[in-house]
Design an enzyme around this catalytic site. Structure first.
Site: not given
Length: 836
Positions: A91, A121, A194
């Site tokens: 993402h 992911d 992230s």
């Protein structure tokens, strides 16, 4: 890309058990400030393996969003190979262009995403570098709840890259908003973390940070992708360039216990089986329960995904299911799941991170204006067609709005133009000046304009300029806060920006940035089922149907959208065949036409186009339906219009639809469940009982004729049951005798025949329902508009005189409709027990 990830309701409920476990398994995070002296050494050792990633976000969801130099996204990555291979979250880089990677020592590299796997992911980014420090991965068996860990990443701002937070492993094997199990940690994970590393005190990576649960009153709740899953994905990237996932071809549903996070005593229920799939070939059916895959028990979807990832497509596995009361073992040869490939592209402006490098002017090529483009000017909202656009200063010093109104008179006098600007301000209260400080008409060569300067309450000052040009009114409005307005230096810069506004656009000027979003007048619509498509801007959405209908400006053309679930075993061909039969049963051959289904591709999947036309006897209505099945849902787009309007405009509409129809699974409402296709359940011959107590009769009426609750209306003197192109009507009289009713009807029929040569009738005395005396009239009306046939019965029972009228247009007088109408009348029964 620095997004603040939250959970679905399912994920929130699943966290209840997680909170309980954290309180039992580990100490509170208050100890973090007292961590041992080994932490700095571990961070010093590991930081060179962690990089910051920044780039430009890319999305087609809103054409009016500006890709300006301040519109950036960022995340974190972990070096896995010394030659510049970096792992991060999918993402982070999925929609990121012009990627730049910054290492811990501040060296900058251009990069690009080479592999993206949204299911896990995880993604890989490659930079042209050598001699980097790859991270060392831990063994999953060494990860313990309660051990000290640190998260390294780029939280909130890119200026905070390689920030460190410390905490503990709060839990393992978490099933939270992910296909696979996750690690829970209380080490602070914020937007931008992230893709970064979660490390143990040996300096080894135990996971890749992926999300944080954010809500009022909730703290220290982050999650990371475990090292085992990371290694699994990296191995597939290396061997196959993608993750090769097995495919069974079914939809699984968790038990209630699994959904709320309780230990589940039952397996996964099979909710849907693709008719052409390995599961169907092995005999797995809807409502079967999964017990195990190989030696792995499966009671949740995460259990299933963890078990199936051990195998490759083409391998044969043993699946244990419970079917009814029997437990069975099925041997299944796995297929391969198809996934969309992600291709790396650069912006049209080039590979620079600064999207506007070299641009010193900005404008709109369609509306023909331009002006200076200061480095701090940021485009905000822009209307769908670009006739209104707003800008703000990056530091918040001022805002600027430009509007273009077409179909204006070029003959407005200066005074009329000034009055127009004042009235426009008053209409738009948000931009109104409470006190006018300056008002004048400026006779500037080539660009004369009306100018009004006013004070806007206590907040600041507004300067509005209006230009008339080639039938359009261009309004430029600047809002400046009070403190900046009184700064002469800044005021000069504001006036310089306004003075640079020109009613021209030089498309050969490479320093001029074009922000035009005009696309020929199309507007994009998106619904809750992930379906999007473009329509001409003069079409409007029909709100009374829940947004599923759209009309052109004169309502002659209509588009309707239908979305239902694909039932287990259903196919595109079978679905379209049912619709064809339904249409053929509805219209007689003379009054309908239908072409053979045309194969095409919509939203990346096979589709069928069905073209048809029908009439009731006067004008023909035409249309086409686009059918396709994707992600377990059936989509149909129906377009209807008068047949005489067929031509280039409708051909362009079809081209627009087929080119723009898309389905984005990510944009679907996450609460969507199974949506039954009512046509699959509907039995057109099923009847419901209508009972009239007062006039002592009952009828069996086809359910599809009217809404069933309409039959609750009791004891009506006249009752009519409608269907497309016809009806059955029953009237009852207690004060008029049978003979009087026949006499009146005879006179009415003769009068109609005398007045219209197209109207003919015959009459006869017959017996109904055994030996009941009755009069029957058969009418045929060959009208130039809508020809029809009508049968009227008059009869009497228990001093009640009845008139039954059976009406059906020639256009819908198919064998099916005629038989259904006759059967409904023949079901007539008297409540006193007289047999029909």
């Amino acid at each position: 890309m620095g997004n603040w990830n939250t959970f679905t309701k399912k994920g929130i409920v699943a966290l209840l058990a997680a909170f309980l476990l954290v309180s039992l398994q580990g100490p509170l995070p208050s100890y973090a400030a007292e961590v041992n002296a080994e932490v700095p050494k571990v961070i010093e050792k590991t930081s060179p393996s962690v990089v910051a990633i920044i780039g430009k976000p890319s999305s087609d969801s809103d054409r009016t969003l500006d890709k300006n130099r301040f519109n950036l996204a960022h995340g974190t990555g972990v070096i896995v190979e010394s030659n510049g291979v970096i792992v991060t979250n999918a993402h982070v880089v999925k929609d990121m262009k012009n990627i730049v990677v910054v290492t811990s020592n501040g060296t900058t590299y251009n990069g690009h995403a080479t592999n993206i796997d949204e299911e896990s992911d995880l993604a890989l980014v490659k930079i042209d570098a050598t001699g980097l420090s790859p991270a060392k991965f831990a063994s999953s068996s060494d990860i313990k709840v309660g051990e000290t860990v640190a998260a390294i990443g780029t939280p909130i701002s890119f200026a905070l890259r390689n920030s460190v937070t410390v905490g503990i492993v709060s839990g393992l094997d978490r099933s939270v908003n992910s296909q696979y199990q996750l690690i829970q940690t209380d080490a602070a994970i914020n937007p931008g973390n992230s893709g970064g590393a979660l490390i143990n005190m040996n300096g080894e990576v135990i996971g890749i940070n992926t999300m944080k649960y954010a809500d009022f009153g909730v703290e220290n709740l982050g999650f990371a992708i475990p090292v085992d899953t990371v290694k699994y994905v990296l191995k597939h990237f290396q061997l196959y360039g993608k993750v090769k996932r097995p495919y069974l071809g079914l939809e699984l549903e968790e038990s209630w216990e699994a959904v709320v996070g309780l230990p589940s005593s039952t397996g996964l229920r099979v909710a849907y089986v693709d008719p052409v799939s390995p599961a169907a070939g092995a005999g797995i059916q809807q409502d079967d329960l999964f017990v195990s895959i190989g030696t792995s028990k499966v009671k949740t979807l995460v259990d299933y995904n963890e078990a199936i990832k051990k195998y490759l497509p083409g391998e044969t596995i043993e699946i244990t299911i419970q079917s009814g009361n029997a437990t069975k073992s099925k041997s299944v040869t796995l297929g391969e799941a198809q996934q969309q490939e992600t291709k790396h592209t650069q912006d049209a402006e080039g590979s620079y991170l600064d999207a506007d490098r070299g641009k010193t002017k900005i404008g709109d090529s369609h509306y023909g204006w331009s002006m200076k483009y200061p480095a701090g000017l940021v485009k905000g909202h822009q209307s769908d067609d670009g006739d209104s656009v707003s800008f703000v200063d990056a530091k918040g010093d001022f805002s600027l709005t430009i509007k273009v109104e077409s179909n204006q008179s070029d003959e407005l006098s200066p005074s009329a133009l000034l009055n127009r600007l004042v009235s426009d301000d008053e209409d738009d209260y948000s931009g109104a000046a409470s006190t006018i400080l300056e008002r004048q008409y400026v006779k500037r060569e080539g660009n004369p304009y009306a100018k009004i300067v006013g004070r806007s309450g206590d907040d600041g000052y507004i300067q509005t300029r209006g230009y008339l040009h080639q039938g359009s009114l261009y309004t430029v409005q600047l809002f400046v806060s009070k403190e900046h307005y009184n700064n002469n230096f800044k005021q000069n810069s504001y006036n310089d920006l306004l003075d640079s506004f020109k009613l021209s656009f030089n498309d050969k000027d490479e320093s001029l940035k074009d922000i035009s979003v005009y696309s020929g007048g199309n507007t994009t619509y998106t619904n809750e089922y992930g379906l999007s498509f473009d329509l001409p801007s003069n079409w409007q959405q029909g709100g009374y149907t829940g947004g599923s209908s759209f009309f052109n400006d004169d309502y002659s053309q209509m588009l309707q959208v239908g979305v239902t679930s694909a039932s287990s075993g259903d196919t595109l061909g079978a679905w379209v065949d049912r619709q064809r039969k339904q249409f053929e049963d509805s219209y007689a051959p003379k009054y309908r036409s239908m072409e053979e289904p045309e194969e095409l591709t919509l939203a990346g999947v096979p589709a069928l186009k069905l073209t048809y036309a029908s009439t009731l006897g006067n004008k023909w209505s035409a249309g086409y339906s686009l059918f396709f099945i994707k992600d377990k849902y059936k989509y149909v787009v129906d377009v209807s219009y008068p047949q005489e309007e067929e031509g280039a405009t409708l051909e362009d509409l079809l081209k627009t639809l087929t080119a723009t129809i898309k389905v984005d699974k990510d944009s679907m409402d996450q609460e969507l469940g199974f949506i039954q296709d009512l046509d699959e359940l509907m039995d057109p011959n099923r009847t419901v009982t209508y009972k009239n107590e007062k006039f002592k009769y009952t009828l069996q009426i086809p359910e599809i004729w009217t809404i069933s609750n309409s039959y609750d209306s009791k004891d009506q003197v006249n009752k009519t049951f409608l269907f497309t192109g016809g009806y059955l009507s029953v009237g009852a009289e207690t004060k008029t005798t049978y003979e009087e009713m026949v006499k009146e009807e005879d006179a009415a029929q003769k009068k109609s025949q005398d007045n219209d040569n197209d109207y003919t009738f015959t009459d006869a005395e017959i017996s109904l329902f055994g030996d009941l005396k009755a009069k029957k009239y058969e009418i045929s009306y060959a009208s130039a508009k809508i020809p029809y046939k009508e049968t009227i019965y008059i009869f009497n029972q228990n001093n009640i005189s009845y008139t039954a009228t059976l009406r059906i247009d020639d256009a819908v007088r198919t064998e099916t409709n005629q038989a259904r109408l006759n059967k409904a009348f023949e079901s007539f029964k008297f409540l006193d027990g007289v047999k029909k």
